[in-house]
Design a protein around this motif. Structure first.
Motif, PDB file in Angstrom:
ATOM      1  N   CYS A   1      40.664  33.131  40.865  1.00  0.00           N
ATOM      2  CA  CYS A   1      39.135  33.647  40.596  1.00  0.00           C
ATOM      3  C   CYS A   1      38.414  34.277  42.028  1.00  0.00           C
ATOM      4  O   CYS A   1      37.620  34.791  41.763  1.00  0.00           O
ATOM      5  CB  CYS A   1      38.891  32.254  39.439  1.00  0.00           C
ATOM      6  N   GLU A   2      38.338  32.916  42.959  1.00  0.00           N
ATOM      7  CA  GLU A   2      38.019  33.769  43.560  1.00  0.00           C
ATOM      8  C   GLU A   2      37.868  34.434  44.778  1.00  0.00           C
ATOM      9  O   GLU A   2      37.562  35.941  45.279  1.00  0.00           O
ATOM     10  CB  GLU A   2      37.018  32.634  44.617  1.00  0.00           C
ATOM     11  N   THR A   3      39.234  35.185  44.783  1.00  0.00           N
ATOM     12  CA  THR A   3      39.608  36.269  44.402  1.00  0.00           C
ATOM     13  C   THR A   3      39.341  37.761  44.194  1.00  0.00           C
ATOM     14  O   THR A   3      39.278  38.363  44.681  1.00  0.00           O
ATOM     15  CB  THR A   3      41.117  36.013  45.331  1.00  0.00           C
ATOM     16  N   ALA A   4      39.243  37.493  42.979  1.00  0.00           N
ATOM     17  CA  ALA A   4      39.443  38.663  41.528  1.00  0.00           C
ATOM     18  C   ALA A   4      37.697  39.098  41.812  1.00  0.00           C
ATOM     19  O   ALA A   4      37.215  39.806  41.464  1.00  0.00           O
ATOM     20  CB  ALA A   4      40.301  37.987  40.699  1.00  0.00           C
ATOM     21  N   ALA A   5      36.583  38.029  41.741  1.00  0.00           N
ATOM     22  CA  ALA A   5      35.357  38.350  41.994  1.00  0.00           C
ATOM     23  C   ALA A   5      35.198  39.173  43.526  1.00  0.00           C
ATOM     24  O   ALA A   5      34.358  39.712  43.367  1.00  0.00           O
ATOM     25  CB  ALA A   5      34.548  36.403  41.995  1.00  0.00           C
ATOM     26  N   SER A   6      35.591  38.278  45.056  1.00  0.00           N
ATOM     27  CA  SER A   6      35.703  38.536  45.722  1.00  0.00           C
ATOM     28  C   SER A   6      35.962  40.583  45.364  1.00  0.00           C
ATOM     29  O   SER A   6      34.583  41.177  46.621  1.00  0.00           O
ATOM     30  CB  SER A   6      36.347  38.339  46.758  1.00  0.00           C
ATOM     31  N   LYS A   7      37.293  40.521  45.184  1.00  0.00           N
ATOM     32  CA  LYS A   7      37.819  41.727  45.172  1.00  0.00           C
ATOM     33  C   LYS A   7      36.826  42.987  44.504  1.00  0.00           C
ATOM     34  O   LYS A   7      36.409  44.342  44.242  1.00  0.00           O
ATOM     35  CB  LYS A   7      39.255  42.312  44.094  1.00  0.00           C
ATOM     36  N   ILE A   8      35.984  42.596  43.250  1.00  0.00           N
ATOM     37  CA  ILE A   8      34.795  43.247  42.547  1.00  0.00           C
ATOM     38  C   ILE A   8      33.813  43.276  42.481  1.00  0.00           C
ATOM     39  O   ILE A   8      33.437  44.329  42.754  1.00  0.00           O
ATOM     40  CB  ILE A   8      35.392  42.387  40.366  1.00  0.00           C
TER      41      ILE A   8
END
Length: 696
Positions: free
Chosen positions: A598-605
């Motif tokens: 989740c944190e990786t996806a949020a960082s990418k966005i």
């Protein structure tokens, strides 16, 4: 070679030591007890005890113990020192005949199946002079039988000894009918093959399931298993070879004739085989072997796994029970000879075994039924739950010719040329091996392949001895009354073949066709321990065990209850272990990985609003669904563990464990294994199958 000769039996109070240290009269009296079962005079026991004590002290022993085999499946011991206080504040080293013959351990805390109440604590151990005393860890070990204050048998050794004596008596009756008046004793001989796994001890200590249950409750299939068949008989790795070297030394010191060692089929799996000895001694030796396997492995930074199925998807471990009959003259009664068709004595003993296996297939299955063995039987070179007898082509043809009353004109003695001039022509066996058969004739012995690796061999062999004795007894009753011995003998062999040929099967025991055919033949297919154990107290099984005094009806029921209760306890421990691993380790680990995704996806966005997060989304969705399913099934498992307490008796509880609790545990395993495959390695809390199986 001289080194091996020097150490072999060096820690055993064996025949050579007794002959050297005992007065001739005492030695002869003791030998009569060992060879003929004569009772031992207390005065003789005093002399033996003193000599045994002196020898043990010279070897560095300070204590002695009555070593026995309670119904726990392992051995038990209580150590007492040789010291005895004197009036002047000093001590002397003493060991009396009374102490040798009888000990008194607490019997209340051992399984008794209701034979003893907790407040009825007294129990007795009685010296078994037919199994040599030995020294281990500065303690003199005295093999003993174990019984309660009321005389009920509480161990595995006593019924085994009784069964051996019964088979001896009935075999001698048969031999006398064939004109053999010189044979004084017939002994069952045994050569067990012990399979086991070796894994790294540090990795073992990181698996709660291995620590608590002896097997892995979870584990996704690794990229490589046993499919390349490269481990079987492969070169033994140096670390394992060092372990085997020390193990052999320790076994040889105790007079255990370790003979063969090799890699088995599954990765990390190995086998140890010993030279044949009488069944009582072989049983004692196998208990010591299992203990030493674990102890020596630990010294080498290894963990020895004796569970029947420590890893799913690859071979489990058995203990092939090679059983035969020999006279005191060294004659093997199951040796067919060069012309088995003409060897009437051999044929009579052979059909006695066939008849016994057919009539008591349920009791044989009872003798090998455990929670662990349920996982093993039926695949990966383990025999199925359906019991049948493999004879091979030659003997099958011989029996067919006898039943059909036709001449036997087949020639099976052949030589085989390899096709290379430098390699000599070798004799070809008259039959192939059948690795799928539960009960196979292998030349001059029967190999009972259903015995689990962790199981005491005393149980299966007391059953085998007793049921064969029963058939020999029936044969002797008929033949002793015969006016024309040869005519009645011929009819008896022919009639037995005709009535019990349904148990003979030389084909593939794994095939679906055999399952259907076995059902049509009327053979039992007892797939689980609970349904098997209920046959223990069948009327015919009680009759045969009571008839010869091997076990009383009361003792049979107590053993059945012990075995059923053990099954319930094992599954309960496995279910509780599974629950703890899931709640404390697996679900938190998966949640941590989901959080990282989740944190990786949020960082990418955050960095790139149009970034593709399909991988993270797919994994988050998949792991979340699996975690939710796992949580719900684990809660269901917990509720079932509460519900099982409402069962009216232990038999009902065992069936509930098998049909409800075990079933949900299987479903939970599938979910966890899928979670393992989809979770990043750094988050997974336990060593994987790949690490466990290929780390040594």
């Amino acid at each position: 070679m001289n080194y091996i000769s020097e150490i072999f039996g060096s820690m055993v109070f064996n025949d050579e030591v007794m002959k050297e240290r005992l007065p001739q009269v005492t030695y002869k009296a003791l030998k009569r007890t060992i060879q003929e079962g004569k009772s031992l005079n207390i005065n003789v026991a005093h002399v033996v005890a003193n000599a045994m004590k002196d020898w043990a002290i010279e070897k560095g022993a300070t204590h002695f113990t009555h070593w026995f085999q309670p119904m726990t499946g392992i051995t038990a011991e209580k150590h007492d020192s040789f010291i005895s206080a004197t009036g002047d504040g000093k001590i002397i080293m003493e060991f009396s005949g009374k102490e040798l013959i009888k000990g008194e351990p607490d019997a209340s805390s051992f399984p008794s199946g209701g034979l003893r109440s907790t407040f009825e604590a007294r129990g007795y151990t009685a010296w078994d002079p037919t199994s040599y005393a030995f020294i281990k860890d500065s303690v003199l070990y005295i093999p003993t039988a174990f019984c309660s204050y009321g005389g009920e048998v509480l161990d595995k050794k006593t019924p085994l000894l009784r069964s051996m004596e019964v088979l001896n008596q009935q075999s001698l009756r048969i031999l006398r009918l064939f004109g053999d008046n010189k044979t004084k004793r017939v002994t069952t001989t045994l050569g067990p093959e012990q399979e086991y796994f070796l894994i790294d001890k540090e990795l073992f200590n990181k698996r709660k399931d291995l620590i608590y249950t002896g097997r892995t409750l979870f584990g996704a299939k690794p990229p490589k298993g046993q499919e390349l068949e490269d481990h079987y008989f492969g070169a033994i790795k140096p670390r394992v070879q060092e372990f085997m070297k020390e193990l052999n030394n320790e076994l040889w010191k105790l007079g255990i004739p370790a003979k063969t060692e090799h890699n088995e089929v599954a990765p990390a799996q190995h086998e140890l085989a010993v030279v044949f000895s009488n069944t009582n001694l072989a049983s004692d030796h196998n208990q010591l072997t299992m203990e030493l396997l674990k102890r020596v492995a630990s010294k080498h930074g290894l963990a020895c796994l004796l569970h029947e199925k420590p890893f799913a998807g690859i071979n489990g471990s058995g203990k092939h029970n090679n059983w035969s009959l020999s006279t005191n003259k060294g004659i093997n009664l199951l040796e067919p000879g060069t012309s088995p068709r003409e060897n009437a004595r051999f044929l009579l003993f052979l059909v006695a075994v066939i008849k016994a296996v057919d009539e008591y297939q349920d009791l044989l299955k009872v003798s090998v039924s455990t929670a662990g063995n349920d996982h093993r039987l039926g695949g990966n070179e383990a025999p199925p739950a359906i019991i049948s007898v493999f004879l091979g082509d030659e003997l099958a043809s011989v029996l067919e010719s006898i039943e059909g009353d036709v001449a036997y004109d087949k020639e099976y003695k052949m030589e085989m040329a390899i096709g290379v001039d430098a390699i000599p022509v070798i004799p070809k066996d008259t039959t192939d091996r059948n690795r799928t058969s539960p009960f196979a004739f292998t030349g001059n012995k029967f190999e009972f392949r259903m015995v689990g690796s962790k199981l005491s061999i005393a149980g299966p062999n007391l059953v085998l001895n007793t049921i064969v004795a029963e058939e020999l007894s029936q044969f002797a009753d008929i033949l002793e009354k015969a006016d024309n011995f040869n005519e009645v003998l011929s009819y008896l062999i022919k009639d037995t073949i005709k009535n019990h040929k349904r148990i003979i099967f030389n084909g593939n025991n794994y095939s679906d066709e055999w399952v259907k055919e076995a059902e049509e033949r009327g053979l039992l297919n007892l797939k689980s321990t609970p349904e098997s154990l209920l046959y223990f107290a069948d009327d015919k099984n009680i009759r045969v065990l009571e008839k010869f005094g091997v076990l009383s009806e009361k003792e049979i029921h107590s053993r059945m209850d012990i075995l059923i209760e053990d099954y319930c306890k094992v599954l309960n421990i496995e279910a509780l272990t599974m629950t703890e691993m899931i709640k404390k380790d697996i679900l938190p680990a998966v949640s941590s990985y989901i959080k990282e995704l989740c944190e990786t996806a949020a960082s990418k966005i955050s960095f790139l609003p149009d970034a593709n997060c399909d991988v993270e989304k797919a994994l988050i969705t998949r792991l979340s669904l699996l975690s939710s399913s796992l949580y719900n099934d684990t809660e269901l498992l917990g509720n079932l563990l509460l519900e099982v307490k409402n069962c009216e008796d232990i038999k009902e509880a065992a069936l509930f464990y098998r049909n409800s609790i075990f079933s949900i545990m299987q479903e939970i395993r599938i979910t966890v294994d899928e979670l393992e495959v989809n979770t990043a390695g750094k988050y997974w809390p336990y060593p994987t199958y790949g690490e466990l199986l290929f780390s040594v």
